[in-house]
Design a protein around this motif. Structure first.
Motif, short mmCIF file in Angstrom:
data_model
loop_
_atom_site.label_atom_id
_atom_site.label_comp_id
_atom_site.label_asym_id
_atom_site.label_seq_id
_atom_site.Cartn_x
_atom_site.Cartn_y
_atom_site.Cartn_z
N GLU A 92 -4.48 61.44 8.95
CA GLU A 92 -5.14 62.21 7.90
C GLU A 92 -5.07 61.51 6.54
O GLU A 92 -5.46 62.08 5.53
N GLY A 93 -4.56 60.28 6.53
CA GLY A 93 -4.41 59.54 5.28
C GLY A 93 -5.47 58.45 5.11
O GLY A 93 -6.22 58.13 6.04
N THR A 94 -5.53 57.90 3.93
CA THR A 94 -6.42 56.79 3.61
C THR A 94 -5.65 55.79 2.76
O THR A 94 -4.96 56.17 1.82
N ARG A 95 -5.76 54.52 3.11
CA ARG A 95 -5.18 53.45 2.29
C ARG A 95 -6.26 52.89 1.37
O ARG A 95 -7.36 52.60 1.82
N VAL A 96 -5.90 52.73 0.12
CA VAL A 96 -6.81 52.14 -0.87
C VAL A 96 -6.20 50.80 -1.26
O VAL A 96 -5.05 50.74 -1.70
N THR A 97 -6.95 49.73 -1.07
CA THR A 97 -6.44 48.38 -1.33
C THR A 97 -7.29 47.71 -2.41
O THR A 97 -8.52 47.78 -2.39
N TRP A 98 -6.61 47.05 -3.34
CA TRP A 98 -7.25 46.25 -4.37
C TRP A 98 -6.99 44.80 -4.02
O TRP A 98 -5.84 44.36 -3.96
N SER A 99 -8.04 44.03 -3.74
CA SER A 99 -7.89 42.63 -3.38
C SER A 99 -9.15 41.87 -3.78
O SER A 99 -10.27 42.31 -3.50
N GLY A 100 -8.97 40.73 -4.41
CA GLY A 100 -10.10 39.91 -4.81
C GLY A 100 -11.03 40.62 -5.78
O GLY A 100 -12.24 40.36 -5.80
N GLY A 101 -10.48 41.53 -6.57
CA GLY A 101 -11.29 42.24 -7.56
C GLY A 101 -12.13 43.36 -6.97
O GLY A 101 -13.01 43.89 -7.64
N LYS A 102 -11.85 43.74 -5.71
CA LYS A 102 -12.63 44.81 -5.06
C LYS A 102 -11.69 45.82 -4.41
O LYS A 102 -10.59 45.48 -3.98
N LEU A 103 -12.18 47.05 -4.34
CA LEU A 103 -11.45 48.10 -3.65
C LEU A 103 -11.97 48.24 -2.22
O LEU A 103 -13.16 48.09 -1.96
N SER A 104 -11.06 48.52 -1.31
CA SER A 104 -11.46 48.86 0.05
C SER A 104 -10.66 50.08 0.49
O SER A 104 -9.55 50.33 0.01
N TYR A 105 -11.25 50.85 1.38
CA TYR A 105 -10.64 52.09 1.86
C TYR A 105 -10.51 52.00 3.38
O TYR A 105 -11.46 51.63 4.07
N THR A 106 -9.33 52.34 3.89
CA THR A 106 -9.10 52.35 5.33
C THR A 106 -8.56 53.71 5.71
O THR A 106 -7.49 54.11 5.24
N ASP A 107 -9.30 54.43 6.54
CA ASP A 107 -8.85 55.73 7.01
C ASP A 107 -7.84 55.55 8.14
O ASP A 107 -7.96 54.64 8.95
N GLY A 108 -6.86 56.44 8.19
CA GLY A 108 -5.86 56.40 9.25
C GLY A 108 -6.44 56.93 10.55
O GLY A 108 -7.56 57.42 10.56
N PRO A 109 -5.74 56.76 11.64
CA PRO A 109 -4.37 56.23 11.69
C PRO A 109 -4.35 54.72 11.51
O PRO A 109 -5.37 54.06 11.74
N PHE A 110 -3.24 54.21 11.09
CA PHE A 110 -3.11 52.79 10.79
C PHE A 110 -2.45 52.10 11.97
O PHE A 110 -1.24 51.90 12.01
N THR A 111 -3.24 51.75 12.95
CA THR A 111 -2.74 51.23 14.23
C THR A 111 -1.98 49.92 14.08
O THR A 111 -1.11 49.63 14.90
N GLU A 112 -2.27 49.13 13.06
CA GLU A 112 -1.58 47.85 12.88
C GLU A 112 -0.18 48.03 12.30
O GLU A 112 0.59 47.09 12.23
N THR A 113 0.18 49.25 11.92
CA THR A 113 1.46 49.52 11.31
C THR A 113 2.39 50.18 12.31
O THR A 113 2.04 51.20 12.89
N LYS A 114 3.57 49.60 12.51
CA LYS A 114 4.53 50.19 13.44
C LYS A 114 5.16 51.44 12.85
O LYS A 114 5.28 52.46 13.51
N GLU A 115 5.59 51.38 11.61
CA GLU A 115 6.24 52.51 10.97
C GLU A 115 5.40 53.01 9.81
O GLU A 115 4.74 52.23 9.13
N VAL A 116 5.44 54.31 9.58
CA VAL A 116 4.78 54.92 8.43
C VAL A 116 5.79 55.79 7.69
O VAL A 116 6.81 56.17 8.24
N ILE A 117 5.49 56.11 6.46
CA ILE A 117 6.35 57.01 5.70
C ILE A 117 6.01 58.42 6.14
O ILE A 117 4.88 58.88 6.03
N GLY A 118 7.01 59.11 6.70
CA GLY A 118 6.81 60.45 7.24
C GLY A 118 7.29 61.55 6.30
O GLY A 118 7.01 62.72 6.52
N GLY A 119 8.01 61.17 5.25
CA GLY A 119 8.50 62.14 4.28
C GLY A 119 9.24 61.44 3.17
O GLY A 119 9.41 60.22 3.19
N TYR A 120 9.65 62.22 2.19
CA TYR A 120 10.35 61.64 1.05
C TYR A 120 11.31 62.66 0.46
O TYR A 120 11.21 63.86 0.71
N ALA A 121 12.22 62.18 -0.33
CA ALA A 121 13.09 63.03 -1.15
C ALA A 121 13.28 62.34 -2.49
O ALA A 121 13.47 61.12 -2.55
#
Length: 118
Positions: free
Chosen positions: A52-81
């Motif tokens: 349900e997330g989206t990654r926003v990346t700034w690279s080479g002066g351009k923005l790109s958006y990647t909708d999840g799930p992020f299959t190339e990532t083994k671990e994700v942040i599941g919560g915080y304190a």
């Protein structure tokens, strides 16, 4: 007093969503109540799945958006304190106690970082 951000990293594909130990919620509730009464906890929450997330990346002066799930990532942040502790040792002690509540067969990582002030 310094503030610390604790980020909980999990492999979403390995965490059973319906098989929490019977007393898990009770033990977690007691720890969260204790850390709150101690004046340490400023905020905490779990996060929705990466699907349900989206990654926003700034690279080479351009923005790109990647909708999840992020299959190339083994671990994700599941919560915080967000905690206010006297020092890093205290923040790590709370992180240890949080992790110890989880089932032994799970792999959960807690990254603790001090917040840069002013």
């Amino acid at each position: 007093m310094p503030r610390f951000l604790s980020m909980i990293r999990v492999n979403e594909n390995e965490i059973p969503t319906d098989e929490f130990p019977e007393d898990f919620n009770e033990r977690m509730g007691k720890l969260l109540e204790e850390i709150t009464k101690a004046g340490v906890m400023l905020d905490t929450a779990g996060l929705l799945p990466s699907s349900e997330g989206t990654r926003v990346t700034w690279s080479g002066g351009k923005l790109s958006y990647t909708d999840g799930p992020f299959t190339e990532t083994k671990e994700v942040i599941g919560g915080y304190a967000l905690m206010q502790c006297k020092d890093k040792a205290e923040a790590l002690e709370w992180a240890k106690r949080f992790l110890e509540i989880h089932p032994e067969e799970w792999t959960v990582t807690c990254e603790v970082r001090q917040i840069m002030e002013g």
